[in-house]
Motif scaffolding. Structure first.
Motif, PDB file in Angstrom:
ATOM      1  N   ALA A 265     -22.047   0.845   4.210  1.00 43.50           N
ATOM      2  CA  ALA A 265     -22.292  -0.583   4.432  1.00 43.50           C
ATOM      3  C   ALA A 265     -21.801  -1.441   3.278  1.00 43.50           C
ATOM      4  CB  ALA A 265     -23.769  -0.837   4.678  1.00 43.50           C
ATOM      5  N   SER A 266     -21.485  -0.826   2.145  1.00 34.47           N
ATOM      6  CA  SER A 266     -20.978  -1.593   0.997  1.00 34.47           C
ATOM      7  C   SER A 266     -19.459  -1.728   1.033  1.00 34.47           C
ATOM      8  CB  SER A 266     -21.411  -0.934  -0.318  1.00 34.47           C
ATOM      9  OG  SER A 266     -20.746   0.317  -0.506  1.00 34.47           O
ATOM     10  N   PHE A 267     -18.836  -1.299   2.117  1.00 34.32           N
ATOM     11  CA  PHE A 267     -17.397  -1.464   2.316  1.00 34.32           C
ATOM     12  C   PHE A 267     -17.164  -2.230   3.608  1.00 34.32           C
ATOM     13  CE2 PHE A 267     -17.526   2.025  -0.615  1.00 34.32           C
ATOM     14  CZ  PHE A 267     -16.356   1.952  -1.355  1.00 34.32           C
ATOM     15  N   ARG A 268     -16.059  -2.969   3.634  1.00 38.51           N
ATOM     16  CA  ARG A 268     -15.679  -3.675   4.855  1.00 38.51           C
ATOM     17  C   ARG A 268     -14.226  -3.363   5.211  1.00 38.51           C
ATOM     18  NH1 ARG A 268     -12.460  -8.055   3.559  1.00 38.51           N
ATOM     19  NH2 ARG A 268     -12.596  -8.787   1.398  1.00 38.51           N
ATOM     20  N   HIS A 269     -13.931  -3.488   6.484  1.00 44.14           N
ATOM     21  CA  HIS A 269     -12.581  -3.279   7.009  1.00 44.14           C
ATOM     22  C   HIS A 269     -11.742  -4.525   6.794  1.00 44.14           C
ATOM     23  CE1 HIS A 269      -9.363  -2.598   9.938  1.00 44.14           C
ATOM     24  NE2 HIS A 269      -9.727  -3.699  10.569  1.00 44.14           N
ATOM     25  N   GLU A 270     -10.466  -4.323   6.444  1.00 44.48           N
ATOM     26  CA  GLU A 270      -9.535  -5.436   6.303  1.00 44.48           C
ATOM     27  C   GLU A 270      -8.190  -5.042   6.892  1.00 44.48           C
ATOM     28  OE1 GLU A 270      -8.762  -8.239   2.615  1.00 44.48           O
ATOM     29  OE2 GLU A 270      -7.537  -6.424   2.414  1.00 44.48           O
ATOM     30  N   ALA A 271      -7.619  -5.907   7.708  1.00 41.33           N
ATOM     31  CA  ALA A 271      -6.268  -5.720   8.245  1.00 41.33           C
ATOM     32  C   ALA A 271      -5.471  -6.974   7.951  1.00 41.33           C
ATOM     33  CB  ALA A 271      -6.312  -5.448   9.745  1.00 41.33           C
TER      34      ALA A 271
ATOM     35  N   TYR B 188      -1.258  -8.702   7.532  1.00 43.27           N
ATOM     36  CA  TYR B 188       0.169  -8.534   7.767  1.00 43.27           C
ATOM     37  C   TYR B 188       0.913  -8.880   6.490  1.00 43.27           C
ATOM     38  CZ  TYR B 188       4.848  -8.863   9.741  1.00 43.27           C
ATOM     39  OH  TYR B 188       6.193  -8.689   9.997  1.00 43.27           O
ATOM     40  N   GLU B 189       1.762  -7.956   6.048  1.00 39.55           N
ATOM     41  CA  GLU B 189       2.573  -8.145   4.851  1.00 39.55           C
ATOM     42  C   GLU B 189       4.002  -8.458   5.288  1.00 39.55           C
ATOM     43  OE1 GLU B 189       4.305  -8.952   1.983  1.00 39.55           O
ATOM     44  OE2 GLU B 189       2.266  -8.387   1.331  1.00 39.55           O
ATOM     45  N   PRO B 190       4.392  -9.740   5.313  1.00 37.68           N
ATOM     46  CA  PRO B 190       5.690 -10.102   5.894  1.00 37.68           C
ATOM     47  C   PRO B 190       6.882  -9.560   5.118  1.00 37.68           C
ATOM     48  CG  PRO B 190       4.650 -12.007   4.837  1.00 37.68           C
ATOM     49  CD  PRO B 190       3.626 -10.917   4.866  1.00 37.68           C
ATOM     50  N   ARG B 191       6.763  -9.430   3.800  1.00 35.29           N
ATOM     51  CA  ARG B 191       7.899  -8.913   3.023  1.00 35.29           C
ATOM     52  C   ARG B 191       8.235  -7.484   3.411  1.00 35.29           C
ATOM     53  NH1 ARG B 191       5.530 -10.128  -2.794  1.00 35.29           N
ATOM     54  NH2 ARG B 191       3.756  -9.310  -1.614  1.00 35.29           N
ATOM     55  N   GLU B 192       7.194  -6.699   3.723  1.00 38.27           N
ATOM     56  CA  GLU B 192       7.401  -5.303   4.111  1.00 38.27           C
ATOM     57  C   GLU B 192       7.526  -5.141   5.621  1.00 38.27           C
ATOM     58  OE1 GLU B 192       7.909  -2.933   2.022  1.00 38.27           O
ATOM     59  OE2 GLU B 192       7.347  -3.927   0.155  1.00 38.27           O
ATOM     60  N   GLY B 193       7.143  -6.176   6.367  1.00 37.45           N
ATOM     61  CA  GLY B 193       7.170  -6.078   7.819  1.00 37.45           C
ATOM     62  C   GLY B 193       6.165  -5.083   8.361  1.00 37.45           C
ATOM     63  N   ARG B 194       4.960  -5.111   7.794  1.00 39.40           N
ATOM     64  CA  ARG B 194       3.978  -4.101   8.204  1.00 39.40           C
ATOM     65  C   ARG B 194       2.564  -4.668   8.205  1.00 39.40           C
ATOM     66  NH1 ARG B 194       4.301  -0.550   2.576  1.00 39.40           N
ATOM     67  NH2 ARG B 194       2.680  -1.687   1.424  1.00 39.40           N
ATOM     68  N   ILE B 195       1.742  -4.115   9.075  1.00 38.85           N
ATOM     69  CA  ILE B 195       0.294  -4.284   9.008  1.00 38.85           C
ATOM     70  C   ILE B 195      -0.232  -3.287   7.977  1.00 38.85           C
ATOM     71  CG2 ILE B 195      -1.854  -3.762  10.237  1.00 38.85           C
ATOM     72  CD1 ILE B 195      -0.969  -6.422  11.057  1.00 38.85           C
ATOM     73  N   GLU B 196      -1.155  -3.746   7.142  1.00 39.84           N
ATOM     74  CA  GLU B 196      -1.836  -2.859   6.208  1.00 39.84           C
ATOM     75  C   GLU B 196      -3.319  -2.847   6.538  1.00 39.84           C
ATOM     76  OE1 GLU B 196      -1.192  -4.095   2.211  1.00 39.84           O
ATOM     77  OE2 GLU B 196       0.996  -3.793   2.278  1.00 39.84           O
ATOM     78  N   MET B 197      -3.923  -1.655   6.555  1.00 34.36           N
ATOM     79  CA  MET B 197      -5.367  -1.539   6.698  1.00 34.36           C
ATOM     80  C   MET B 197      -5.948  -1.087   5.364  1.00 34.36           C
ATOM     81  SD  MET B 197      -6.592  -0.564  10.492  1.00 34.36           S
ATOM     82  CE  MET B 197      -6.759   1.181  10.200  1.00 34.36           C
TER      83      MET B 197
END
Length: 323
Positions: A238-244, A246-255
């Protein structure tokens, strides 16, 4: 990970390295920029959560690819002869493959490759019942390593199948290396049918990896649950949260998993410190234009052939020819 080599037999896994998970987790969390491998997402709970993700309204790739396969399966299978072998890399449940197998001539062999023995066994039972004239020959193995088909199939023409845009989890150089590795299974003149997610509006991409129901968040956080269960840790999930993002320079979604507080956790005898808001990078998902992916394929000595796209232009399936 398990590797099926020239002596691999049906559904006979090689032994796991007992400490692999612990070593990878400790090494990844000891880096200046903490990271965990996305290959560890898929324990039983993670696999179930991912199946739920594929049915979410925000997660377009599964529906778009299914539309493509349904509309163009006849074209994709037109060159499959009765003595052909269809090899699927990372087959999982083989549900998508049924669309292709339904258009295949009697007498072909289907070789699904996956690290999960239970998934392969379940798929084999289902497919043999539906397609009694297709030889289903599963191999337990890690498709990122060289894999050979069973010896009695070695002289037959082959087509590879790699759906789902799984290659997007790799950096472009690693994606090129994987395409080169596939050549050990798909020799010169073989075909590869591969799914590639296309570049699109960043808002749509982020929503696909940060759904309103929180299923993708649970999928990401399940990595910590697995660490607690298998490595005897006591991480406060519970002390962590999910984050998604978009990194446009790399052209990728990061989780990422983000620590909401400063804390110290113990894993396999190692103490690991987290600053508040410090991230663990858990997954990349690269998006390509058609031209970008074709350039990447050419650099791995694959020749682009057909490209099939869904009605909304969100996803693509490519046919490549091994050079």
């Amino acid at each position: 990970m398990r590797h099926a080599g020239s002596n691999a037999r049906l559904l006979e896994p090689q032994p796991e390295v007992a400490d692999e998970f612990a070593l990878s987790v400790v090494e990844g969390l000891s880096r200046p920029r903490k990271a965990l491998s996305c290959r560890f997402f898929y324990d039983a709970r993670g696999s179930d959560l991912f199946e739920q993700i594929t049915r979410l309204p925000e997660y377009y790739p599964t529906r778009a690819e299914a539309q493509i396969l349904s509309a163009y399966a006849d074209e994709m299978m037109a060159e499959i002869a009765r003595d052909s072998v269809l090899v699927e890399f990372g087959s999982g449940s083989s549900l998508k493959t049924e669309t292709l197998l339904a258009r295949a001539p009697d007498g072909i062999a289907y070789v699904p490759i996956d690290v999960s023995e239970s998934a392969l066994a379940s798929a084999q039972r289902r497919l043999e019942a539906r397609f009694p004239n297709i030889a289903v020959r599963p191999l337990v193995g890690d498709f990122s390593l060289p894999i050979e088909v069973p010896p009695d199939l070695s002289g037959r023409p082959r087509t590879g199948f790699f759906p789902g845009s799984t290659i997007g989890n790799l950096t472009p150089p690693d994606a090129v290396e994987l395409l080169r590795t596939f050549k050990s299974t798909l020799p010169r003149g073989s075909r590869l049918i591969i799914g590639i997610d296309l570049k699109k509006d960043a808002r749509k991409l982020v929503l696909a990896y940060n759904d309103a129901a929180g299923v993708t968040a649970a999928f990401n956080l399940n990595l910590l649950v697995r660490i607690n269960r298998e490595l005897g840790s006591a991480i406060d999930v519970a002390s962590f949260r999910h984050e998604a993002i978009y990194e446009p320079r790399e052209g990728r979604i990061e989780m990422h998993l983000v620590s909401t507080i400063e804390q110290e956790i113990s894993i396999a005898g190692h103490r690991i410190h987290f600053e508040a808001n410090e991230r663990i990078h858990t997954e990349n998902s690269y998006k390509y234009s058609i031209a970008q992916f074709q350039e990447l394929a050419l650099s791995a000595n694959w020749t682009p052939a057909h490209v099939w796209i869904d009605d909304e232009g969100q996803f693509s399936v490519h046919e490549l020819i091994s050079g």
